[in-house]
Structures are given as structure tokens and as C-alpha cells.
Design a protein around this motif. Sequence first.
Motif, PDB file in Angstrom:
ATOM      1  N   ILE A  14     -10.557   0.189   3.032  1.00  7.82           N
ATOM      2  CA  ILE A  14      -9.704  -0.067   3.991  1.00  7.82           C
ATOM      3  C   ILE A  14      -8.550  -0.979   3.667  1.00  7.82           C
ATOM      4  O   ILE A  14      -7.487  -0.817   4.258  1.00  7.82           O
ATOM      5  CB  ILE A  14     -10.695  -0.849   5.119  1.00  7.82           C
ATOM      6  CG1 ILE A  14     -11.618   0.238   5.717  1.00  7.82           C
ATOM      7  CG2 ILE A  14      -9.721  -1.752   5.942  1.00  7.82           C
ATOM      8  CD1 ILE A  14     -12.735  -0.618   6.815  1.00  7.82           C
ATOM      9  N   LYS A  15      -8.737  -1.837   2.841  1.00  9.45           N
ATOM     10  CA  LYS A  15      -7.457  -2.886   2.389  1.00  9.45           C
ATOM     11  C   LYS A  15      -6.480  -1.685   1.904  1.00  9.45           C
ATOM     12  O   LYS A  15      -5.214  -1.931   2.225  1.00  9.45           O
ATOM     13  CB  LYS A  15      -7.948  -3.635   1.454  1.00  9.45           C
ATOM     14  CG  LYS A  15      -6.827  -4.654   1.071  1.00  9.45           C
ATOM     15  CD  LYS A  15      -7.676  -5.731   0.363  1.00  9.45           C
ATOM     16  CE  LYS A  15      -7.083  -6.235  -0.958  1.00  9.45           C
ATOM     17  NZ  LYS A  15      -8.024  -7.161  -1.648  1.00  9.45           N
ATOM     18  N   LYS A  16      -6.736  -0.839   1.116  1.00  8.40           N
ATOM     19  CA  LYS A  16      -5.838   0.036   0.206  1.00  8.40           C
ATOM     20  C   LYS A  16      -5.214   1.056   1.588  1.00  8.40           C
ATOM     21  O   LYS A  16      -4.174   1.096   1.655  1.00  8.40           O
ATOM     22  CB  LYS A  16      -6.294   1.077  -0.662  1.00  8.40           C
ATOM     23  CG  LYS A  16      -6.544   0.230  -1.881  1.00  8.40           C
ATOM     24  CD  LYS A  16      -7.101   1.157  -2.952  1.00  8.40           C
ATOM     25  CE  LYS A  16      -7.423   0.676  -4.177  1.00  8.40           C
ATOM     26  NZ  LYS A  16      -8.554   1.606  -5.012  1.00  8.40           N
ATOM     27  N   ALA A  17      -5.969   1.498   2.426  1.00 12.19           N
ATOM     28  CA  ALA A  17      -5.491   2.731   3.358  1.00 12.19           C
ATOM     29  C   ALA A  17      -4.600   1.619   4.230  1.00 12.19           C
ATOM     30  O   ALA A  17      -3.446   2.299   4.828  1.00 12.19           O
ATOM     31  CB  ALA A  17      -6.621   3.130   4.347  1.00 12.19           C
ATOM     32  N   ALA A  18      -4.923   0.551   4.678  1.00 10.70           N
ATOM     33  CA  ALA A  18      -3.824  -0.210   5.509  1.00 10.70           C
ATOM     34  C   ALA A  18      -2.823  -0.373   5.008  1.00 10.70           C
ATOM     35  O   ALA A  18      -1.565  -0.443   5.825  1.00 10.70           O
ATOM     36  CB  ALA A  18      -4.598  -1.767   5.946  1.00 10.70           C
ATOM     37  N   GLN A  19      -2.586  -0.567   3.543  1.00 11.25           N
ATOM     38  CA  GLN A  19      -1.190  -0.969   2.951  1.00 11.25           C
ATOM     39  C   GLN A  19      -0.600   0.444   2.981  1.00 11.25           C
ATOM     40  O   GLN A  19       0.571   0.572   3.350  1.00 11.25           O
ATOM     41  CB  GLN A  19      -1.506  -1.266   1.461  1.00 11.25           C
ATOM     42  CG  GLN A  19      -1.742  -2.855   1.482  1.00 11.25           C
ATOM     43  CD  GLN A  19      -2.519  -3.369  -0.156  1.00 11.25           C
ATOM     44  OE1 GLN A  19      -2.865  -2.338  -0.882  1.00 11.25           O
ATOM     45  NE2 GLN A  19      -2.657  -4.607   0.086  1.00 11.25           N
ATOM     46  N   THR A  20      -1.246   1.586   2.739  1.00  7.31           N
ATOM     47  CA  THR A  20      -0.665   2.887   2.832  1.00  7.31           C
ATOM     48  C   THR A  20      -0.073   3.141   4.144  1.00  7.31           C
ATOM     49  O   THR A  20       1.075   3.595   4.217  1.00  7.31           O
ATOM     50  CB  THR A  20      -1.684   3.933   2.314  1.00  7.31           C
ATOM     51  OG1 THR A  20      -2.224   3.639   1.002  1.00  7.31           O
ATOM     52  CG2 THR A  20      -0.772   5.290   2.287  1.00  7.31           C
ATOM     53  N   ALA A  21      -0.995   2.961   5.202  1.00 10.78           N
ATOM     54  CA  ALA A  21      -0.373   3.194   6.496  1.00 10.78           C
ATOM     55  C   ALA A  21       0.455   2.386   7.172  1.00 10.78           C
ATOM     56  O   ALA A  21       1.127   2.593   8.112  1.00 10.78           O
ATOM     57  CB  ALA A  21      -1.731   3.211   7.352  1.00 10.78           C
ATOM     58  N   GLY A  22       0.362   1.073   6.612  1.00  3.21           N
ATOM     59  CA  GLY A  22       1.194  -0.128   7.376  1.00  3.21           C
ATOM     60  C   GLY A  22       0.705  -0.561   8.300  1.00  3.21           C
ATOM     61  O   GLY A  22       1.470  -0.682   9.473  1.00  3.21           O
ATOM     62  N   LEU A  23      -0.479  -0.767   8.451  1.00  2.00           N
ATOM     63  CA  LEU A  23      -1.273  -1.046   9.590  1.00  2.00           C
ATOM     64  C   LEU A  23      -2.195  -2.174   9.317  1.00  2.00           C
ATOM     65  O   LEU A  23      -2.715  -2.416   8.259  1.00  2.00           O
ATOM     66  CB  LEU A  23      -2.253   0.020  10.255  1.00  2.00           C
ATOM     67  CG  LEU A  23      -1.717   1.255  10.844  1.00  2.00           C
ATOM     68  CD1 LEU A  23      -2.738   2.579  11.046  1.00  2.00           C
ATOM     69  CD2 LEU A  23      -0.999   1.081  12.171  1.00  2.00           C
ATOM     70  N   PRO A  24      -2.342  -3.034  10.557  1.00  2.00           N
ATOM     71  CA  PRO A  24      -3.467  -4.281  10.198  1.00  2.00           C
ATOM     72  C   PRO A  24      -4.603  -3.900   9.568  1.00  2.00           C
ATOM     73  O   PRO A  24      -5.068  -2.885  10.174  1.00  2.00           O
ATOM     74  CB  PRO A  24      -3.418  -4.991  11.559  1.00  2.00           C
ATOM     75  CG  PRO A  24      -2.272  -4.514  12.389  1.00  2.00           C
ATOM     76  CD  PRO A  24      -2.056  -3.023  11.589  1.00  2.00           C
ATOM     77  N   GLU A  25      -5.234  -4.450   8.678  1.00  2.00           N
ATOM     78  CA  GLU A  25      -6.503  -3.991   8.348  1.00  2.00           C
ATOM     79  C   GLU A  25      -7.733  -4.064   9.348  1.00  2.00           C
ATOM     80  O   GLU A  25      -8.532  -3.047   9.345  1.00  2.00           O
ATOM     81  CB  GLU A  25      -7.090  -5.068   7.276  1.00  2.00           C
ATOM     82  CG  GLU A  25      -6.276  -4.618   5.739  1.00  2.00           C
ATOM     83  CD  GLU A  25      -6.973  -5.905   4.801  1.00  2.00           C
ATOM     84  OE1 GLU A  25      -8.056  -6.371   4.814  1.00  2.00           O
ATOM     85  OE2 GLU A  25      -6.178  -6.315   4.053  1.00  2.00           O
ATOM     86  N   SER A  26      -7.625  -5.159  10.436  1.00  2.00           N
ATOM     87  CA  SER A  26      -8.460  -5.073  11.303  1.00  2.00           C
ATOM     88  C   SER A  26      -8.323  -3.758  12.317  1.00  2.00           C
ATOM     89  O   SER A  26      -9.287  -3.292  12.932  1.00  2.00           O
ATOM     90  CB  SER A  26      -8.458  -6.144  12.165  1.00  2.00           C
ATOM     91  OG  SER A  26      -7.223  -6.313  12.978  1.00  2.00           O
ATOM     92  N   THR A  27      -7.006  -3.190  12.446  1.00  2.00           N
ATOM     93  CA  THR A  27      -6.922  -2.120  13.080  1.00  2.00           C
ATOM     94  C   THR A  27      -7.585  -0.897  12.693  1.00  2.00           C
ATOM     95  O   THR A  27      -8.296  -0.308  13.239  1.00  2.00           O
ATOM     96  CB  THR A  27      -5.353  -1.773  13.334  1.00  2.00           C
ATOM     97  OG1 THR A  27      -4.782  -2.831  13.937  1.00  2.00           O
ATOM     98  CG2 THR A  27      -5.198  -0.506  14.231  1.00  2.00           C
ATOM     99  N   VAL A  28      -7.421  -0.683  11.043  1.00  2.00           N
ATOM    100  CA  VAL A  28      -8.025   0.219  10.548  1.00  2.00           C
ATOM    101  C   VAL A  28      -9.474   0.222  10.669  1.00  2.00           C
ATOM    102  O   VAL A  28     -10.385   1.297  10.841  1.00  2.00           O
ATOM    103  CB  VAL A  28      -7.560   0.197   8.967  1.00  2.00           C
ATOM    104  CG1 VAL A  28      -8.190   1.364   8.156  1.00  2.00           C
ATOM    105  CG2 VAL A  28      -6.085   0.538   8.738  1.00  2.00           C
ATOM    106  N   ALA A  29     -10.000  -0.887  10.335  1.00  2.00           N
ATOM    107  CA  ALA A  29     -11.578  -1.187  10.613  1.00  2.00           C
ATOM    108  C   ALA A  29     -11.964  -0.821  12.020  1.00  2.00           C
ATOM    109  O   ALA A  29     -13.077  -0.203  12.158  1.00  2.00           O
ATOM    110  CB  ALA A  29     -11.770  -2.898  10.285  1.00  2.00           C
ATOM    111  N   ALA A  30     -11.227  -1.221  13.054  1.00  2.00           N
ATOM    112  CA  ALA A  30     -11.922  -0.917  14.166  1.00  2.00           C
ATOM    113  C   ALA A  30     -11.693   0.705  14.367  1.00  2.00           C
ATOM    114  O   ALA A  30     -12.760   1.180  15.194  1.00  2.00           O
ATOM    115  CB  ALA A  30     -10.921  -1.748  15.195  1.00  2.00           C
ATOM    116  N   GLN A  31     -10.793   1.370  13.784  1.00  2.00           N
ATOM    117  CA  GLN A  31     -10.749   2.550  14.082  1.00  2.00           C
ATOM    118  C   GLN A  31     -11.745   3.430  13.378  1.00  2.00           C
ATOM    119  O   GLN A  31     -12.472   4.268  14.066  1.00  2.00           O
ATOM    120  CB  GLN A  31      -9.284   3.253  13.711  1.00  2.00           C
ATOM    121  CG  GLN A  31      -8.966   4.610  14.058  1.00  2.00           C
ATOM    122  CD  GLN A  31      -7.465   5.024  13.727  1.00  2.00           C
ATOM    123  OE1 GLN A  31      -7.022   4.336  12.901  1.00  2.00           O
ATOM    124  NE2 GLN A  31      -7.236   6.189  14.145  1.00  2.00           N
TER     125      GLN A  31
END
Length: 365
Positions: free
Chosen positions: A62-79
Motif C-alpha cells: 500500500i505504501k508503494k502503491a500510494a507513492q506510485t499513484a501520488g495518493l494518501p496511503e489512507s485513501t489507498v487503504a480505504a479503497q
Amino acid sequence: MGNATKTSTIIIGSTIALFLGVGTLWQPPQETPVACNDTTINAANNKTGNTINVPDEYKEPIKKAAQTAGLPESTVAAQIQAESQFDRMAGSPAGAQGPAQFLPSTFAKYSNGDIHNIEDSMEAYGKYMADLKKIVKPFAGDDPNKLIRLTLAAYNAGPGNVSQYKDVPPFPETKNYVEKITSGAQMKFTGGCKQVSGAKAWNGDLGKGEWTNPLPGGQFTSGFGRRNVPGLPAWAQMHAGVDLATGSGYGPQGTVIAPTDLKITGIYGKDGCVLGTMTAEPHFRMAFCHMDDYQVKAGDEIKKGTEMGRESNHAGSVGALVISHLHFEIHKPGDDYTDSNFNPYDGTAIDPEPILKEKGALGGR
Ligand SMILES: [Zn+2]
């Protein structure tokens, strides 16, 4: 609905299930609580690794994906929670698969790996979200929160629809999807995001016996606490309870039952609430809201499991709710709530989620 990854995840119409306009009975809180809103969530997530409540095997991806996407980690986690509940074997009738619920055809454009593998799926998800973000960026102006909402909308409805409407498309499913992720849900994943004042967890005795889910078959759709719903004043951004829903319908749906023995103390008709007090310790006061009709009345003493009404979308304070659900509140012991003194914001609301879990009344979440 475009070529975005699709999911059959239950639609959540919870985020406007707030109690508003109770009039002169109560006043907005005097102090401004430390809010878990877009700004604090984004700030908290500027420090990577500040994401909580995700399964261990998802933390790094999730941390890596958030960095790649440029999104907050919590947004990625919630999604990811919304898409698959972190179940890497999740599938949908539409053919979406894996943690991020990719259609195999979309996944193939971003990865040669395994759609059910957490690392592969999250890596592809990060790249895909980065692409979506690029497409919708012109419509977000310089508003970073809008950019997040549009990116999520593009994921749900396809970037073509976002481009066409230059905003979150007016589809209930998509609006609900975006609200669900950006309001209630991501708060759960942000470390250091404080609960609203007067909304403390109960640390006293919970009394004897198990409870039942007040909405049998209902899934947990929205948590307790601060959220950020566009169009509502700051004081009204507190969710004083939790939401449960059996599906995505409108009007009467699932049966609402007493989770434990109750004395019915009032009906708050404006928002379709049955009000009751536990007959046993610790005499919590409860509200079961958004029903259209009731099978109980003030003065009734009812046993656990007694039908009280049906899950619906009756919420006069805010107009019609998009999706039927049960809004459930627990308040600390105190004067019985009646038709006229019920107040979600009197500072006595406590988070029902840990209590429901402790009492065995909530399935896995
Ligand atoms: Zn609610």
C-alpha cells in the motif's frame, strides 16, 4: 460504466446520514475538535508509514502503491478495503478479481504478474491510479482533495465519464463510492487522526451476554467520528453512530431488531429513529434511525431479537438518503431519550463498533 475495474461492492449511501436541523434543541459544539478531515488525513499521510489498521501483508504494497499513484496511503487503504476487504481471492460477478478488483484485461495492461498476488496487484493498481489521476487532473484545478475525488470517480465510473462531466459524475453509485472512501473510511487508516471530542470509547463494563446484529445480514458501511461531507457545515461533520446496510436498495429493506433487551423510550419521527434504553447494565441509550415505520412504541419492553421496523432511507433532517441503511447510535447512560429530547450531539455518543464486535454482534470487517 466505462472500462475501469468494476466491482460489485455494496454501495454505501451513508455519508449524508447525519442529523441536521434538530433546531433549537441543541447547539453546535463550542470547541472545534481535532478533525479527521481531508486536510489532516493528507497531512498525516505526508509522513509515509503512518497508515494503520491494514493487514501486515498489505502495509508495504500500500505504501508503494500510494507513492506510485501520488495518493494518501489512507485513501489507498480505504479503497482496497472497499474493493476487496483485503481479500486477495475476492471476485465479483462482473469478473473483477484480486485485492484491487481488476478486470483481467485492465490488469494485463499494467502487469505480467498474478492478479491475486498482493504485490503484483497493488503495483498495477498504483500505476493505474497514476494514469487516471493524470487524465482527470485538468478538472481538479489546484484543489488536491478534488483531484483525489476525481481519481476515485475515474476508477469507479471510468475516466471518460469524469472528463465528460468535468467532475464526479452524477451516478449514485459513483458518488457513494467516492464519499465512502474519502469520508468515513479513510479515517480508520490514518494514524494520529483523533476522534471527535465527546466521542470517547466506552471503557466501562459492557454487561452480560451477547448481542445480535441490529440489522441481520447488514454489513458495516460507515464508522463513527469525523468525516468530510461536501456541503455540510463544520459542526455537522460528525457521524454520531455507525451505518449498516443489507444492500443498495431504496425504501424498506432489511429487518431491524433489538440487539439486546430494550425499553423503548421514544420515536424521533423526523429521522425515523426508534429510541431505547438497555434494560440491563450498563443501560446504554440507543437510537435506530432512518426507518419509515415502526413495530414498537414508547413504553414497550422488548427482548433481544424483537423486530422494531425496517431499514430504510428516511432522514427528514437532510432530505432523502441515497441508499437505505440503519444508522445506529449508542449513548452513555443518562436520561432516557424521548421524542423531544433526543440529541445525537449531546456529547454522550460513543463508538458502537468496538462494542458490537465485543458483543459478537458484527461479522468480520
Ligand atoms: Zn449514519
